[in-house]
Design a protein around this motif. Structure first.
Motif, PDB file in Angstrom:
ATOM      1  N   CYS A 346      10.021   8.058 -10.944  1.00 31.88           N
ATOM      2  CA  CYS A 346       8.727   8.552 -10.445  1.00 31.88           C
ATOM      3  C   CYS A 346       8.182   7.517  -9.460  1.00 31.88           C
ATOM      4  CB  CYS A 346       7.751   8.784 -11.595  1.00 31.88           C
ATOM      5  SG  CYS A 346       8.279  10.045 -12.776  1.00 31.88           S
ATOM      6  N   PRO A 347       8.683   7.485  -8.241  1.00 35.25           N
ATOM      7  CA  PRO A 347       8.348   6.384  -7.320  1.00 35.25           C
ATOM      8  C   PRO A 347       6.882   6.292  -6.944  1.00 35.25           C
ATOM      9  CG  PRO A 347       9.651   8.103  -6.230  1.00 35.25           C
ATOM     10  CD  PRO A 347       9.697   8.392  -7.685  1.00 35.25           C
ATOM     11  N   VAL A 348       6.171   7.417  -6.874  1.00 37.48           N
ATOM     12  CA  VAL A 348       4.754   7.342  -6.496  1.00 37.48           C
ATOM     13  C   VAL A 348       3.946   6.705  -7.623  1.00 37.48           C
ATOM     14  CG1 VAL A 348       2.743   8.625  -5.693  1.00 37.48           C
ATOM     15  CG2 VAL A 348       5.029   9.372  -5.020  1.00 37.48           C
ATOM     16  N   ALA A 349       4.227   7.099  -8.850  1.00 32.35           N
ATOM     17  CA  ALA A 349       3.546   6.486  -9.995  1.00 32.35           C
ATOM     18  C   ALA A 349       3.892   5.008 -10.096  1.00 32.35           C
ATOM     19  CB  ALA A 349       3.921   7.207 -11.284  1.00 32.35           C
ATOM     20  N   GLU A 350       5.117   4.645  -9.773  1.00 34.02           N
ATOM     21  CA  GLU A 350       5.523   3.240  -9.840  1.00 34.02           C
ATOM     22  C   GLU A 350       4.842   2.414  -8.754  1.00 34.02           C
ATOM     23  OE1 GLU A 350       9.870   3.189 -10.025  1.00 34.02           O
ATOM     24  OE2 GLU A 350       9.762   4.923 -11.367  1.00 34.02           O
ATOM     25  N   ASP A 351       4.669   2.997  -7.572  1.00 33.78           N
ATOM     26  CA  ASP A 351       3.931   2.313  -6.509  1.00 33.78           C
ATOM     27  C   ASP A 351       2.467   2.141  -6.894  1.00 33.78           C
ATOM     28  OD1 ASP A 351       3.505   1.429  -3.586  1.00 33.78           O
ATOM     29  OD2 ASP A 351       2.124   3.125  -3.785  1.00 33.78           O
ATOM     30  N   TYR A 352       1.886   3.195  -7.484  1.00 32.64           N
ATOM     31  CA  TYR A 352       0.506   3.099  -7.976  1.00 32.64           C
ATOM     32  C   TYR A 352       0.374   1.941  -8.952  1.00 32.64           C
ATOM     33  CZ  TYR A 352      -3.570   4.215 -10.860  1.00 32.64           C
ATOM     34  OH  TYR A 352      -4.740   4.126 -11.571  1.00 32.64           O
ATOM     35  N   TYR A 353       1.282   1.856  -9.922  1.00 35.40           N
ATOM     36  CA  TYR A 353       1.226   0.797 -10.939  1.00 35.40           C
ATOM     37  C   TYR A 353       1.317  -0.590 -10.310  1.00 35.40           C
ATOM     38  CZ  TYR A 353       2.854  -2.234 -14.714  1.00 35.40           C
ATOM     39  OH  TYR A 353       3.008  -3.275 -15.603  1.00 35.40           O
ATOM     40  N   ALA A 354       2.101  -0.723  -9.252  1.00 36.10           N
ATOM     41  CA  ALA A 354       2.305  -2.021  -8.616  1.00 36.10           C
ATOM     42  C   ALA A 354       1.071  -2.509  -7.874  1.00 36.10           C
ATOM     43  CB  ALA A 354       3.487  -1.936  -7.639  1.00 36.10           C
ATOM     44  N   ARG A 355       0.084  -1.609  -7.639  1.00 38.10           N
ATOM     45  CA  ARG A 355      -1.063  -1.992  -6.813  1.00 38.10           C
ATOM     46  C   ARG A 355      -2.426  -1.686  -7.426  1.00 38.10           C
ATOM     47  NH1 ARG A 355      -1.688   0.681  -2.101  1.00 38.10           N
ATOM     48  NH2 ARG A 355      -0.426   2.525  -2.575  1.00 38.10           N
ATOM     49  N   ALA A 356      -2.462  -0.991  -8.568  1.00 40.82           N
ATOM     50  CA  ALA A 356      -3.727  -0.456  -9.087  1.00 40.82           C
ATOM     51  C   ALA A 356      -4.500  -1.446  -9.935  1.00 40.82           C
ATOM     52  CB  ALA A 356      -3.453   0.810  -9.897  1.00 40.82           C
ATOM     53  N   ILE A 357      -5.815  -1.351  -9.840  1.00 39.62           N
ATOM     54  CA  ILE A 357      -6.746  -2.100 -10.700  1.00 39.62           C
ATOM     55  C   ILE A 357      -7.923  -1.182 -10.989  1.00 39.62           C
ATOM     56  CG2 ILE A 357      -8.271  -4.094 -10.934  1.00 39.62           C
ATOM     57  CD1 ILE A 357      -6.521  -5.600  -8.946  1.00 39.62           C
ATOM     58  N   SER A 358      -8.266  -1.039 -12.266  1.00 39.07           N
ATOM     59  CA  SER A 358      -9.476  -0.303 -12.654  1.00 39.07           C
ATOM     60  C   SER A 358     -10.632  -1.287 -12.702  1.00 39.07           C
ATOM     61  CB  SER A 358      -9.293   0.353 -14.028  1.00 39.07           C
ATOM     62  OG  SER A 358      -8.226   1.272 -14.010  1.00 39.07           O
ATOM     63  N   ILE A 359     -11.628  -1.065 -11.850  1.00 34.87           N
ATOM     64  CA  ILE A 359     -12.775  -1.967 -11.808  1.00 34.87           C
ATOM     65  C   ILE A 359     -13.930  -1.382 -12.631  1.00 34.87           C
ATOM     66  CG2 ILE A 359     -12.057  -2.946  -9.607  1.00 34.87           C
ATOM     67  CD1 ILE A 359     -14.119  -1.240  -8.197  1.00 34.87           C
TER      68      ILE A 359
END
Length: 383
Positions: A346-359
């Motif tokens: 799931c490359p899009v979800a994996e890219d999201y995980y590599a860059r995401a932060i919940s503020i």
């Protein structure tokens, strides 16, 4: 520390729980059905079944749809593990549909392609769990149409989304699904301490879920295999679980429901303020689906530079900003890797995980605290 989320408990909430503590009922008494009726009315669903967590609600929803060994459940990889585990608890296999890069929800285009391929291979899912990430509905009209064209039953995992709207109607009305699930965990929009609810417009599914949450037991003479032995009599018709909500939890949830509009208005104002304050920084803001109005359970940003992800995350925490990450892709968890999933699925979800932060985002977040979050984020992105 400014947390990423927290409950907002009023004196009215405390008083509501205290009244139950002084009553004759602590477990399942009159307040549980009151809470069920109030939530159902609020979202426009016919039936609500309150349980001890959204995880339990997902489980009984799958069980009520007769998901079992040999069946297949599809869901988003960008979710808490419960959205997939509910299928595994029923003995079913699980697979994942990658997400849309802007809304973080299941991508309808990817779903369409995957369904066509599954149909050609004779291996369609029985159930699709469509997750409402961060409080925003997926494109449920299209997702539902795609699923139903292939005979797939739909559960909306709207754990994040009480108070949200989709196409001008409240999320939870089950216009696009057989069952919708809400969570009332403390960091969600409203809380019952722990708790969840399954909503449906199907009387049969409602009765089945109500029975499954309480050991599979009925006291209804019409459902029994023979005439009752006496007024004490009950029968276990199937294997269920003890997933019941208590009156104490329901009292808190019912009181919190009175404040839902206030909580939602504040969350939306904070999200709008973040959109303005963070514009131009080296990050991507959460996308907004046309026709969907989020309840803003979470505000998830994505850094442009994935190599700085951990440094920015740890720097914010060191500054007293209690950021978090929602979520680690489910298919990358060791349990699911053991079932054959892995990086690249799931490359899009994996890219999201590599860059995401919940503020931080919650109704009690002050303007000053939000400004502190923005300043700290700006500082660390510029470092």
């Amino acid at each position: 520390m400014i947390p990423y989320g927290r409950q907002d408990i009023s004196q009215a909430d405390i008083d509501a729980v205290e009244r139950v503590l002084r009553s004759d009922y602590l477990t399942q008494g009159p307040v549980v059905p009151q809470f069920e009726a109030a939530v159902s009315k609020r979202v426009g669903a016919a039936y609500g079944i309150a349980v001890n967590s959204a995880t339990s609600a997902l489980h009984i929803a799958c069980a009520a749809l007769d998901l079992g060994p040999g069946d297949l459940l599809w869901t988003s990889p960008n979710t808490f593990v419960a959205s997939a585990n509910c299928g595994r608890h029923c003995g079913a296999d699980v697979d994942f549909v990658d997400i849309d890069s802007e809304t973080f929800n299941i991508c309808a285009d990817k779903l369409a392609n995957k369904l066509d391929m599954a149909a050609s291979e004779g291996r369609l899912p029985k159930v699709l769990v469509a997750v409402h990430m961060c409080g925003q509905s997926p494109d449920m009209a299209r997702i539902s149409a795609l699923a139903r064209a292939h005979g797939v039953r739909v559960i909306e995992d709207a754990s994040h989304s009480i108070g949200a709207d989709y196409l001008g109607a409240p999320v939870g009305n089950c216009a696009h699904s057989e069952i919708t699930v809400f969570s009332f965990h403390p960091v969600k929009i409203i809380t019952s301490a722990e708790g969840g609810m399954a909503l449906t417009n199907d009387a049969g599914l409602a009765a089945r879920m109500e029975r499954l949450r309480s050991h599979g037991i009925t006291r209804d003479p019409a459902l029994m295999t023979h005439v009752a032995d006496g007024p004490w009599y009950y029968q276990q018709l199937e294997l269920g679980w003890n997933y019941r909500m208590t009156d104490m939890q329901a009292a808190l949830g019912l009181s919190q429901l009175d404040q839902l509009d206030v909580f939602i208005a504040r969350r939306r104002a904070l999200a709008d303020a973040y959109d303005v304050a963070l514009a131009g920084m080296a990050l991507d803001l959460p996308g907004r689906l046309t026709g969907a109005v989020s309840s803003w359970h979470l505000y998830a940003i994505r850094l442009h530079d994935a190599t700085r992800h951990r440094a920015v995350f740890e720097g914010l925490r060191a500054d007293g900003i209690g950021v978090n990450l929602h979520y680690i892709p489910v298919h990358l968890q060791p349990y699911y890797r053991g079932l054959g999933f892995g990086p690249g699925d799931c490359p899009v979800a994996e890219d999201y995980y590599a860059r995401a932060i919940s503020i931080p985002l919650y109704a009690g977040l002050s303007d000053g605290d939000q400004a502190q979050v923005v300043a700290a984020l700006s500082r660390h992105l510029a470092a």
